[in-house]
Design an enzyme around this catalytic site. Structure first.
Site, short mmCIF file in Angstrom:
data_model
loop_
_atom_site.label_atom_id
_atom_site.label_comp_id
_atom_site.label_asym_id
_atom_site.label_seq_id
_atom_site.Cartn_x
_atom_site.Cartn_y
_atom_site.Cartn_z
N SER A 143 0.85 -1.21 0.00
CA SER A 143 0.00 0.00 0.00
C SER A 143 0.88 1.24 0.00
O SER A 143 1.98 1.23 0.57
CB SER A 143 -0.88 0.01 1.25
OG SER A 143 -1.54 1.25 1.36
N TYR A 157 -1.51 -0.51 10.22
CA TYR A 157 -1.74 -1.02 8.85
C TYR A 157 -0.55 -0.66 7.97
O TYR A 157 -0.02 -1.52 7.24
CB TYR A 157 -3.03 -0.43 8.30
CG TYR A 157 -3.27 -0.67 6.81
CD1 TYR A 157 -3.75 -1.90 6.36
CD2 TYR A 157 -3.03 0.32 5.86
CE1 TYR A 157 -3.97 -2.13 5.00
CE2 TYR A 157 -3.25 0.10 4.51
CZ TYR A 157 -3.72 -1.12 4.09
OH TYR A 157 -3.94 -1.35 2.74
P1 NAP Z 1 -11.90 -5.02 0.31
O1 NAP Z 1 -12.72 -4.43 -0.77
O2 NAP Z 1 -12.19 -4.66 1.73
O3 NAP Z 1 -11.93 -6.63 0.13
C1 NAP Z 1 -11.20 -7.39 1.03
C2 NAP Z 1 -11.19 -8.83 0.56
O4 NAP Z 1 -10.34 -9.56 1.44
C3 NAP Z 1 -12.54 -9.49 0.61
O5 NAP Z 1 -12.63 -10.39 -0.46
C4 NAP Z 1 -12.52 -10.22 1.96
O6 NAP Z 1 -13.35 -11.37 1.98
C5 NAP Z 1 -11.08 -10.64 2.01
N1 NAP Z 1 -10.56 -10.87 3.37
C6 NAP Z 1 -10.59 -10.05 4.45
N2 NAP Z 1 -10.01 -10.64 5.50
C7 NAP Z 1 -9.61 -11.86 5.08
C8 NAP Z 1 -8.96 -12.95 5.72
N3 NAP Z 1 -8.61 -12.90 7.02
N4 NAP Z 1 -8.73 -14.07 4.99
C9 NAP Z 1 -9.09 -14.14 3.68
N5 NAP Z 1 -9.70 -13.14 3.04
C10 NAP Z 1 -9.96 -12.02 3.73
O7 NAP Z 1 -10.34 -4.69 0.08
P2 NAP Z 1 -9.57 -4.04 -1.18
O8 NAP Z 1 -9.66 -2.57 -1.08
O9 NAP Z 1 -9.97 -4.73 -2.43
O10 NAP Z 1 -8.07 -4.41 -0.79
C11 NAP Z 1 -7.37 -5.51 -1.35
C12 NAP Z 1 -5.91 -5.39 -0.96
O11 NAP Z 1 -5.37 -4.17 -1.46
C13 NAP Z 1 -5.65 -5.35 0.55
O12 NAP Z 1 -4.48 -6.06 0.84
C14 NAP Z 1 -5.49 -3.88 0.85
O13 NAP Z 1 -4.74 -3.66 2.01
C15 NAP Z 1 -4.78 -3.43 -0.41
N6 NAP Z 1 -4.91 -1.99 -0.66
C16 NAP Z 1 -6.13 -1.43 -0.89
C17 NAP Z 1 -6.21 -0.05 -1.13
C18 NAP Z 1 -7.52 0.66 -1.39
O14 NAP Z 1 -7.56 1.90 -1.42
N7 NAP Z 1 -8.63 -0.05 -1.60
C19 NAP Z 1 -5.06 0.74 -1.12
C20 NAP Z 1 -3.84 0.11 -0.89
C21 NAP Z 1 -3.77 -1.25 -0.66
P3 NAP Z 1 -14.94 -11.31 2.37
O15 NAP Z 1 -15.64 -10.78 1.14
O16 NAP Z 1 -15.29 -12.72 2.66
O17 NAP Z 1 -15.06 -10.40 3.53
#
Ligand code: NAP
Length: 252
Positions: A143, A157
Site C-alpha cells: 500500500s 496497517y
Molecule cells: P476489500 O474491498 O475490503 O476486500 C477485502 C477482501 O479480502 C474481501 O474479499 C474479503 O473477503 C477478504 N478478506 C478479508 N479478511 C480476510 C482474511 N482474514 N482471509 C481471507 N480473506 C480475507 O479490500 P480491497 O480494497 O480490495 O483491498 C485488497 C488489498 O489491497 C488489501 O491487501 C489492501 O490492504 C490493499 N490496498 C487497498 C487499497 C484501497 O484503497 N482499496 C489501497 C492500498 C492497498 P470477504 O468478502 O469474505 O469479507
C-alpha cells in the site's frame, strides 16, 4: 487438471474480485478465496465460468495456518499452481498508536503480514524448482500507506504493509534462482469497500480533491498491474514493487 491455477486471496470483493475476473479472461483456472462473504465469492466464480473459464471458491482466513493449508489443498485439486495473489487485507477504525490495543495489533499483522507470508510459504513449496516445482509467480499487495505512514488513521496497517515491502524483496532474492518471481503492487486510494470497513465510508470522496489525478483508482486498474506482473510479459521482473497510485506517494 489445469496447468495454470491462480489463487486470489480475498477474491470475493474489491481488487481481488477484479483480479479474479481478469485472471479468468486470461485463461487461468481461478481459486477465489474469501473470509466470510460466500455469496460474493460465488458470484465472482459464476461470472468467470459464464465467460468460459474455470473457477472455484474456498473459504479460509489467511491469518489461520489451518485455513491456509486448506486453501492450498483446494488449489492442489485444481491442478498446478502458477500464481498466488496475496490480496486479502484489512484495515481498522481510525486510531492513534497511543490508543491501539494488543488485540487490534495482532489482527492487523496476523491477516496483512503473517497471512501473506504463510500463503507465500505454501506457494514456494509447490513452485520452487529446488522442491520439484516448475516455477511460478507470487504477487503481494502492499500500500502507498507503507511509504506515507497513515498517521492518525492506521499506522499499524502502514507498518504491516511496510513489512510486505521488505518481505517481497527478501523472498524474491531467496527464490530467484528457483524459477519463482515475487513482486508486489502498491495501490494508492482505490474505490472499494475497504474504507467503509475501517469506519470511513466517505474517505475516498474526501481525499479525491487532494489526489494528484483528482480521482481515485479503480479495482480493475490495480488488477491489470497484478495480471501483468504475473504474466510472461514480466519474466525479468522480480522484487519489483509497482506503484499504482495515480502519483500518490510518488509525486512531490
Ligand atoms: P476489500 O474491498 O475490503 O476486500 C477485502 C477482501 O479480502 C474481501 O474479499 C474479503 O473477503 C477478504 N478478506 C478479508 N479478511 C480476510 C482474511 N482474514 N482471509 C481471507 N480473506 C480475507 O479490500 P480491497 O480494497 O480490495 O483491498 C485488497 C488489498 O489491497 C488489501 O491487501 C489492501 O490492504 C490493499 N490496498 C487497498 C487499497 C484501497 O484503497 N482499496 C489501497 C492500498 C492497498 P470477504 O468478502 O469474505 O469479507
Amino acid at each position: 487438471m489445469s496447468e495454470r491455477v491462480m489463487i486470489v486471496t480475498g477474491g470475493s470483493r474489491g481488487i481481488g474480485a477484479a483480479t479474479a475476473r481478469l485472471a479468468g479472461a486470461a485463461g487461468y483456472t481461478v481459486l477465489v478465496n474469501y473470509a466470510a462473504n460466500a455469496e460474493a465469492a460465488e458470484s465472482v466464480a459464476a461470472e468467470i465460468r459464464a465467460a468460459g473459464a474455470q473457477a472455484e471458491t474456498v473459504r479460509g482466513d489467511v491469518g489461520s495456518e489451518a485455513d491456509v493449508l486448506a486453501i492450498f489443498a483446494a488449489a492442489d485439486r485444481l491442478g498446478r499452481l502458477a500464481v498466488l495473489v496475496n490480496n486479502a487485507g484489512v484495515v481498522d477504525q481510525p486510531a492513534t498508536v497511543a490508543d491501539m490495543d494488543l488485540q487490534r495489533l495482532e489482527r492487523m499483522f496476523r491477516i496483512n503480514t503473517i497471512g501473506s507470508i504463510l500463503c507465500a510459504r505454501e506457494a514456494v513449496r509447490r513452485m520452487a524448482t529446488g522442491r520439484s516445482g516448475q516455477g511460478g509467480v507470487i504477487v503481494n499487495l502492499t500500500s502507498a500507506a507503507a511509504k506515507l505512514g497513515a498517521a492518525g488513521q492506521y499506522v499499524d496497517y502502514a507498518a504491516a504493509k511496510g513489512a510486505i515491502d521488505s518481505f517481497t524483496i527478501g523472498l524474491a532474492k531467496e527464490v530467484a534462482a528457483e524459477g519463482v518471481r515475487v513482486c508486489a503492487v502498491r495501490p494508492g486510494i482505490i474505490e472499494t469497500d475497504i474504507h467503509a470497513s475501517g469506519g470511513l465510508p466517505n474517505r475516498v470522496a474526501e481525499m479525491t480533491p487532494g489526489l494528484p489525478m483528482r480521482r481515485p483508482g479503480s479495482a480493475e486498474e490495480v488488477a491489470r498491474a497484478i495480471l501483468w506482473l504475473a504474466s510472461d510479459d514480466a519474466t525479468y521482473s522480480t522484487g519489483t514493487i509497482l506503484d499504482v497510485s495515480g502519483g500518490r506517494a510518488i509525486l512531490p
